[in-house]
Motif scaffolding. Sequence first.
Motif, PDB file in Angstrom:
ATOM      1  N   ASP A   1       0.823  -1.211   0.000  1.00  0.00           N
ATOM      2  CA  ASP A   1       0.000   0.000   0.000  1.00  0.00           C
ATOM      3  C   ASP A   1       0.856   1.260   0.000  1.00  0.00           C
ATOM      4  OD1 ASP A   1      -2.636  -1.340   0.389  1.00  0.00           O
ATOM      5  OD2 ASP A   1      -1.682  -1.984   2.257  1.00  0.00           O
ATOM      6  N   LEU A   2       1.953   1.206   0.729  1.00  0.00           N
ATOM      7  CA  LEU A   2       2.795   2.390   0.905  1.00  0.00           C
ATOM      8  C   LEU A   2       4.258   1.981   0.788  1.00  0.00           C
ATOM      9  CD1 LEU A   2       2.908   5.429   1.677  1.00  0.00           C
ATOM     10  CD2 LEU A   2       2.971   4.712   4.070  1.00  0.00           C
ATOM     11  N   ILE A   3       4.991   2.690  -0.069  1.00  0.00           N
ATOM     12  CA  ILE A   3       6.423   2.444  -0.241  1.00  0.00           C
ATOM     13  C   ILE A   3       7.165   3.701   0.172  1.00  0.00           C
ATOM     14  CG2 ILE A   3       8.266   1.839  -1.850  1.00  0.00           C
ATOM     15  CD1 ILE A   3       6.148   0.510  -3.623  1.00  0.00           C
ATOM     16  N   LEU A   4       8.022   3.564   1.177  1.00  0.00           N
ATOM     17  CA  LEU A   4       8.803   4.684   1.679  1.00  0.00           C
ATOM     18  C   LEU A   4      10.285   4.424   1.445  1.00  0.00           C
ATOM     19  CD1 LEU A   4       7.086   5.394   5.142  1.00  0.00           C
ATOM     20  CD2 LEU A   4       6.520   6.366   2.905  1.00  0.00           C
ATOM     21  N   MET A   5      11.015   5.484   1.193  1.00  0.00           N
ATOM     22  CA  MET A   5      12.473   5.424   1.087  1.00  0.00           C
ATOM     23  C   MET A   5      13.014   6.821   1.354  1.00  0.00           C
ATOM     24  SD  MET A   5      12.844   5.008  -3.075  1.00  0.00           S
ATOM     25  CE  MET A   5      11.596   3.740  -3.215  1.00  0.00           C
ATOM     26  N   GLY A   6      14.312   6.951   1.494  1.00  0.00           N
ATOM     27  CA  GLY A   6      14.896   8.269   1.675  1.00  0.00           C
ATOM     28  C   GLY A   6      14.786   9.093   0.400  1.00  0.00           C
ATOM     29  N   ARG A   7      14.865  10.399   0.551  1.00  0.00           N
ATOM     30  CA  ARG A   7      14.788  11.271  -0.620  1.00  0.00           C
ATOM     31  C   ARG A   7      15.934  11.014  -1.589  1.00  0.00           C
ATOM     32  NH1 ARG A   7      16.275  17.450   0.699  1.00  0.00           N
ATOM     33  NH2 ARG A   7      16.570  17.373  -1.548  1.00  0.00           N
ATOM     34  N   GLU A   8      17.068  10.536  -1.039  1.00  0.00           N
ATOM     35  CA  GLU A   8      18.235  10.185  -1.851  1.00  0.00           C
ATOM     36  C   GLU A   8      19.190   9.380  -0.984  1.00  0.00           C
ATOM     37  OE1 GLU A   8      19.985  13.872  -3.010  1.00  0.00           O
ATOM     38  OE2 GLU A   8      20.641  14.384  -0.982  1.00  0.00           O
ATOM     39  N   SER A   9      20.079   8.651  -1.610  1.00  0.00           N
ATOM     40  CA  SER A   9      21.146   7.998  -0.862  1.00  0.00           C
ATOM     41  C   SER A   9      22.260   9.011  -0.646  1.00  0.00           C
ATOM     42  CB  SER A   9      21.675   6.782  -1.632  1.00  0.00           C
ATOM     43  OG  SER A   9      22.281   7.204  -2.846  1.00  0.00           O
ATOM     44  N   ILE A  10      23.122   8.766   0.338  1.00  0.00           N
ATOM     45  CA  ILE A  10      24.188   9.733   0.598  1.00  0.00           C
ATOM     46  C   ILE A  10      25.500   9.345  -0.064  1.00  0.00           C
ATOM     47  CG2 ILE A  10      23.148  10.494   2.770  1.00  0.00           C
ATOM     48  CD1 ILE A  10      25.463   8.870   4.172  1.00  0.00           C
ATOM     49  N   ASP A  11      25.493   8.264  -0.867  1.00  0.00           N
ATOM     50  CA  ASP A  11      26.722   7.926  -1.585  1.00  0.00           C
ATOM     51  C   ASP A  11      26.742   8.578  -2.968  1.00  0.00           C
ATOM     52  OD1 ASP A  11      24.666   6.299  -2.441  1.00  0.00           O
ATOM     53  OD2 ASP A  11      25.710   4.409  -2.093  1.00  0.00           O
ATOM     54  N   PHE A  12      25.656   8.415  -3.739  1.00  0.00           N
ATOM     55  CA  PHE A  12      25.604   9.018  -5.070  1.00  0.00           C
ATOM     56  C   PHE A  12      24.653  10.213  -5.154  1.00  0.00           C
ATOM     57  CE2 PHE A  12      27.224   4.766  -5.912  1.00  0.00           C
ATOM     58  CZ  PHE A  12      28.277   5.042  -6.759  1.00  0.00           C
ATOM     59  N   ASN A  13      23.768  10.358  -4.156  1.00  0.00           N
ATOM     60  CA  ASN A  13      22.870  11.523  -4.081  1.00  0.00           C
ATOM     61  C   ASN A  13      22.077  11.746  -5.363  1.00  0.00           C
ATOM     62  OD1 ASN A  13      25.588  12.366  -2.399  1.00  0.00           O
ATOM     63  ND2 ASN A  13      23.705  12.939  -1.345  1.00  0.00           N
ATOM     64  N   GLY A  14      21.656  10.652  -6.013  1.00  0.00           N
ATOM     65  CA  GLY A  14      20.929  10.803  -7.267  1.00  0.00           C
ATOM     66  C   GLY A  14      19.502  11.292  -7.089  1.00  0.00           C
ATOM     67  N   GLY A  15      18.823  10.794  -6.052  1.00  0.00           N
ATOM     68  CA  GLY A  15      17.452  11.200  -5.797  1.00  0.00           C
ATOM     69  C   GLY A  15      16.493  10.816  -6.919  1.00  0.00           C
ATOM     70  N   MET A  16      16.743   9.696  -7.598  1.00  0.00           N
ATOM     71  CA  MET A  16      15.932   9.315  -8.755  1.00  0.00           C
ATOM     72  C   MET A  16      15.112   8.050  -8.556  1.00  0.00           C
ATOM     73  SD  MET A  16      18.544  10.092 -11.938  1.00  0.00           S
ATOM     74  CE  MET A  16      19.873   9.055 -11.307  1.00  0.00           C
ATOM     75  N   VAL A  17      15.491   7.211  -7.592  1.00  0.00           N
ATOM     76  CA  VAL A  17      14.896   5.875  -7.502  1.00  0.00           C
ATOM     77  C   VAL A  17      13.401   5.929  -7.226  1.00  0.00           C
ATOM     78  CG1 VAL A  17      14.903   3.716  -6.195  1.00  0.00           C
ATOM     79  CG2 VAL A  17      17.061   4.751  -6.879  1.00  0.00           C
ATOM     80  N   HIS A  18      12.950   6.793  -6.305  1.00  0.00           N
ATOM     81  CA  HIS A  18      11.522   6.815  -5.978  1.00  0.00           C
ATOM     82  C   HIS A  18      10.678   7.179  -7.195  1.00  0.00           C
ATOM     83  CE1 HIS A  18      12.752  10.987  -5.400  1.00  0.00           C
ATOM     84  NE2 HIS A  18      13.485  10.597  -4.376  1.00  0.00           N
ATOM     85  N   GLY A  19      11.146   8.134  -7.997  1.00  0.00           N
ATOM     86  CA  GLY A  19      10.411   8.510  -9.194  1.00  0.00           C
ATOM     87  C   GLY A  19      10.370   7.394 -10.222  1.00  0.00           C
ATOM     88  N   MET A  20      11.496   6.692 -10.380  1.00  0.00           N
ATOM     89  CA  MET A  20      11.544   5.582 -11.329  1.00  0.00           C
ATOM     90  C   MET A  20      10.629   4.445 -10.901  1.00  0.00           C
ATOM     91  SD  MET A  20      15.583   5.314 -12.257  1.00  0.00           S
ATOM     92  CE  MET A  20      16.429   6.548 -13.259  1.00  0.00           C
ATOM     93  N   VAL A  21      10.630   4.137  -9.606  1.00  0.00           N
ATOM     94  CA  VAL A  21       9.764   3.066  -9.115  1.00  0.00           C
ATOM     95  C   VAL A  21       8.297   3.434  -9.340  1.00  0.00           C
ATOM     96  CG1 VAL A  21       9.023   1.776  -7.083  1.00  0.00           C
ATOM     97  CG2 VAL A  21      11.443   2.275  -7.405  1.00  0.00           C
ATOM     98  N   GLY A  22       7.951   4.687  -9.090  1.00  0.00           N
ATOM     99  CA  GLY A  22       6.586   5.130  -9.339  1.00  0.00           C
ATOM    100  C   GLY A  22       6.181   4.967 -10.790  1.00  0.00           C
ATOM    101  N   GLU A  23       7.089   5.315 -11.685  1.00  0.00           N
ATOM    102  CA  GLU A  23       6.806   5.183 -13.118  1.00  0.00           C
ATOM    103  C   GLU A  23       6.658   3.708 -13.510  1.00  0.00           C
ATOM    104  OE1 GLU A  23       6.136   6.268 -17.073  1.00  0.00           O
ATOM    105  OE2 GLU A  23       6.151   7.479 -15.240  1.00  0.00           O
TER     106      GLU A  23
END
Length: 245
Positions: free
Chosen positions: A109-131
């Motif tokens: 029902d709900l998928i949570l994660m950090g806004r970004e990782s602190i190693d590569f700081n991409g901040g892209m995974v949550h948007g990709m998973v949503g798509e």
Amino acid sequence: MKILVCITHVPDTTSKIQFTADNTKFDSTGVQYIIGPYDDYALARAVELRDQASGKLTVLNVGEADSDPTLRKALAIGADEAIRINSAPKDSYFVAKQIAHYAKEGGYDLILMGRESIDFNGGMVHGMVGELLGIPSFSPVMKLDVDGSTVKMSREIEGGKETLEASLPLIAGCQEPIAEWKIPNMRGIMSARTKPLNVVEPVSQETQAEASKFELPPAKGAVKLIDKDNVAELVKLLKNEAKVL
């Protein structure tokens, strides 16, 4: 309610970073690893929501066997079970694809994660998973409450904050002050030993990016002290040496 929290296995912020193989690979020798700090916030809020709704909380990491202690810590904090997708996290797309495949099968029902990782700081995974899953994704989320199938959130936007509502299922990339970090207590540490940690194989090895070289930031130079009355010299140094003017 079924909650999935995706966590990263990242170097501690105090670790000394080095590279090998002509600066093409990260040197993990002697590096202490932790749960990504933003993921810690997501996990803390997920524990609170799980307790409120009497649901089930699963943590997931895309990583190899060395990330098992990080998953065990997440179990000690309060997760009910852990899943490790058995592969190094090659790039954001690869990680997102693994998460999306597992999440789709699990019906979360709900998928949570950090806004970004602190190693590569991409901040892209949550948007990709949503798509990939065809569900809404929001980031960076600073406040999140669930009322039935409705989620009320507050997030940062350019120049301010935005308050919005959305329906489950959804994905949120979290940051402070969504919750306070939770420190494992002795009871949690002991119970984590008996909670399931399942290893599954990745669905694909497809990647979209590859690191060609890593570079450390330039070393800090010596500090120059300028007399408070010598404004002209200060301006000269800022313009010609620091190049900020």
